[in-house]
Write a protein that holds these residues in place. Structure first.
Motif, short mmCIF file in Angstrom:
data_model
loop_
_atom_site.label_atom_id
_atom_site.label_comp_id
_atom_site.label_asym_id
_atom_site.label_seq_id
_atom_site.Cartn_x
_atom_site.Cartn_y
_atom_site.Cartn_z
N LYS A 151 0.90 -1.16 0.00
CA LYS A 151 0.00 0.00 0.00
C LYS A 151 0.93 1.20 0.00
O LYS A 151 1.52 1.56 1.02
CB LYS A 151 -0.92 0.00 1.21
CG LYS A 151 -1.93 1.14 1.19
CD LYS A 151 -2.99 0.97 2.27
CE LYS A 151 -3.96 -0.13 1.92
NZ LYS A 151 -5.08 -0.22 2.91
N GLU A 152 1.09 1.81 -1.15
CA GLU A 152 2.13 2.82 -1.32
C GLU A 152 1.54 4.22 -1.51
O GLU A 152 0.49 4.39 -2.11
CB GLU A 152 3.02 2.47 -2.51
CG GLU A 152 2.28 2.27 -3.82
CD GLU A 152 3.17 1.86 -4.96
OE1 GLU A 152 4.41 1.89 -4.81
OE2 GLU A 152 2.64 1.51 -6.02
N ARG A 153 2.27 5.19 -0.99
CA ARG A 153 1.87 6.57 -1.19
C ARG A 153 2.13 6.97 -2.65
O ARG A 153 2.97 6.40 -3.33
CB ARG A 153 2.68 7.49 -0.27
CG ARG A 153 2.34 7.33 1.20
CD ARG A 153 3.19 8.26 2.05
NE ARG A 153 4.62 7.90 1.97
CZ ARG A 153 5.60 8.63 2.48
NH1 ARG A 153 5.32 9.77 3.11
NH2 ARG A 153 6.85 8.24 2.37
N VAL A 154 1.37 7.94 -3.09
CA VAL A 154 1.54 8.48 -4.45
C VAL A 154 2.03 9.91 -4.33
O VAL A 154 1.38 10.76 -3.72
CB VAL A 154 0.23 8.41 -5.24
CG1 VAL A 154 0.40 9.06 -6.61
CG2 VAL A 154 -0.22 6.95 -5.39
N PHE A 155 3.19 10.17 -4.90
CA PHE A 155 3.83 11.48 -4.83
C PHE A 155 3.65 12.25 -6.14
O PHE A 155 3.15 11.71 -7.12
CB PHE A 155 5.34 11.31 -4.58
CG PHE A 155 5.69 10.80 -3.22
CD1 PHE A 155 6.11 11.66 -2.22
CD2 PHE A 155 5.61 9.44 -2.92
CE1 PHE A 155 6.46 11.19 -0.96
CE2 PHE A 155 5.95 8.95 -1.67
CZ PHE A 155 6.37 9.83 -0.69
N VAL A 156 4.09 13.49 -6.13
CA VAL A 156 4.24 14.26 -7.37
C VAL A 156 5.64 13.99 -7.89
O VAL A 156 6.62 14.19 -7.17
CB VAL A 156 4.04 15.77 -7.13
CG1 VAL A 156 4.38 16.55 -8.41
CG2 VAL A 156 2.62 16.05 -6.70
N GLY A 157 5.73 13.48 -9.11
CA GLY A 157 7.03 13.28 -9.75
C GLY A 157 7.37 14.48 -10.61
O GLY A 157 6.57 14.91 -11.45
N LEU A 172 -2.12 20.87 -3.70
CA LEU A 172 -2.68 20.90 -5.04
C LEU A 172 -2.85 22.33 -5.54
O LEU A 172 -2.69 22.61 -6.74
CB LEU A 172 -4.03 20.17 -5.06
CG LEU A 172 -3.98 18.65 -4.93
CD1 LEU A 172 -5.39 18.08 -4.86
CD2 LEU A 172 -3.22 18.02 -6.09
N GLY A 173 -3.16 23.22 -4.62
CA GLY A 173 -3.33 24.62 -5.01
C GLY A 173 -2.09 25.20 -5.66
O GLY A 173 -2.17 26.05 -6.55
N ALA A 248 -4.68 14.44 1.81
CA ALA A 248 -4.73 13.03 2.19
C ALA A 248 -5.35 12.18 1.09
O ALA A 248 -6.03 12.69 0.20
CB ALA A 248 -5.54 12.87 3.48
N GLY A 249 -5.12 10.88 1.16
CA GLY A 249 -5.80 9.93 0.29
C GLY A 249 -5.06 9.54 -0.96
O GLY A 249 -5.59 8.76 -1.76
#
Length: 283
Positions: A151-157, A172-173, A248-249
Motif C-alpha cells: 500500500k504505497e503513497r503516491v507522490f508528485v514526480g 494541489l493549489g 490526504a488519500g
C-alpha cells in the motif's frame, strides 16, 4: 486426412509458395504438391488457386486453415515443451501489469536461487493463462485469490531541475499552473487521481495522456511536465524527484493474484511467496 498432409497444406498457405514451404519443411517440393492434391481429392474441393509459382487460398482453403491451424501449430510446439519437461525445467507464467521495475530485480534474485526456472512474462490485462499476476488496484479492493503486496503513497514526480524539486511537500493549489502527464482514463492510478482531484475541487492541466510509464518517466525527467508517481512500484529514476502531497488519500495498492490451490506448480507457489517477502522488505 493424414497429419502430414495437413501440415504441408498449412506451410504452403503460410508462404503462398510450394518451393518456400518445401525449404522450411526440408522436404522435396513434389512431396508437398502430391500431399495437397491428395487432400483436395479426398475433400473434393480446391484448396488453392494456382497462378504460376504463386498460390492463393480459396474460400474452402481459408475455412480449412482456420479450423486446423491452432491444432497443428500446437502439435509443432509440443516436442519442445516435452523436452523441457524431460529436463525438469519449471515454467512460471507471470502477467506483469504493475511494479515492473521491481519485478526485474525479483526475477534476477529468484533465478540465482533457482537457475533452472523459466519465466514466460506477459503484460496483457485480458489474459487469463497465467500462474501469477501483479496488478494495481484501488485501496479498498480485494481479490478471492490474491494478496496485497504494497500500500504505497503516491507522490508528485517532477524534474530535478523544476522549482518543485526543492520542496518536500506541496499542495494541489500550488500545482494549478503546472502541466500534468497522466495515464489514460481507466488506468487505476488515473482513476485515483481523478477521484482525489474532484474531492479537492482541483482541475489539473493535462497536456499529455500516456499509456507507457517508461515514456512518462522520460517526459517528466526532461521537464515536459509533472506526474503522479507511486512510492515503490515505479522505482527510482535519475533526474526525477518525488514531492509529497499535503492532501490526504493519495495512495494505491499492489496485489499478487494467483490461481487456485492445485492449479499451480510448487515452483510457482515458491515464487509467489518470494515476491511477498521481497515487497514486505520494501515497506
Amino acid at each position: 486426412m493424414e497429419l502430414y498432409q495437413l501440415k504441408y497444406f498449412l506451410y504452403a498457405s503460410k508462404y503462398e509458395n510450394i518451393s518456400k514451404a518445401a525449404q522450411e519443411l526440408r522436404v522435396a517440393q513434389p512431396s508437398i504438391s502430391k500431399a495437397i492434391r491428395a487432400l483436395e481429392k479426398e475433400l473434393q474441393v480446391e484448396l488453392f488457386e494456382r497462378n504460376g509459382k504463386r498460390i492463393e487460398l480459396t474460400y474452402a482453403g481459408r475455412v480449412l486453415r482456420e479450423n486446423i491451424s491452432p491444432v497443428i501449430w500446437r502439435l509443432d510446439e509440443l516436442p519442445d515443451e516435452l523436452r523441457r519437461l524431460g529436463r525438469e525445467v519449471d515454467v512460471i507464467k507471470l502477467n506483469a501489469l504493475s511494479a515492473v521495475p521491481l519485478l526485474a530485480d525479483i526475477i534476477k534474485q529468484f533465478k540465482e536461487e533457482e537457475p533452472n526456472v523459466t519465466f514466460i512474462v506477459t503484460d496483457q490485462r485480458e489474459k487469463t493463462d497465467w500462474d501469477i499476476c501483479i496488478c494495481s488496484a484501488d485501496p479498498d479492493q480485494t481479490y478471492t485469490y490474491g494478496k496485497e503486496l504494497l500500500k504505497e503513497r503516491v507522490f508528485v514526480g517532477t524534474s530535478a531541475r523544476s522549482w518543485l524539486s526543492q520542496k518536500s511537500t506541496v499542495s494541489l493549489g500550488e500545482l494549478r499552473k503546472e502541466e500534468f502527464i497522466l495515464l489514460p482514463k481507466g488506468a487505476v492510478l488515473r482513476k485515483l487521481a481523478d477521484t482525489r482531484f474532484r474531492e479537492y475541487h482541483f482541475v489539473p492541466k493535462v497536456v499529455i495522456e500516456c499509456d507507457s510509464t517508461l515514456l512518462a518517466w522520460q517526459l517528466v525527467s526532461s521537464g515536459v511536465g509533472i506526474t503522479l508517481w507511486p512510492e515503490y512500484s515505479w522505482g527510482q529514476v535519475k533526474d526525477v524527484n518525488l514531492v509529497e502531497l499535503q492532501e490526504a488519500g493519495f495512495f494505491r495498492s499492489i496485489f499478487l493474484l494467483h490461481q487456485r490451490f492445485g492449479e499451480m506448480s510448487p515452483m510457482a507457489w515458491r515464487f509467489a511467496e518470494y515476491v511477498v517477502e521481497y515487497m514486505r522488505a520494501l515497506e
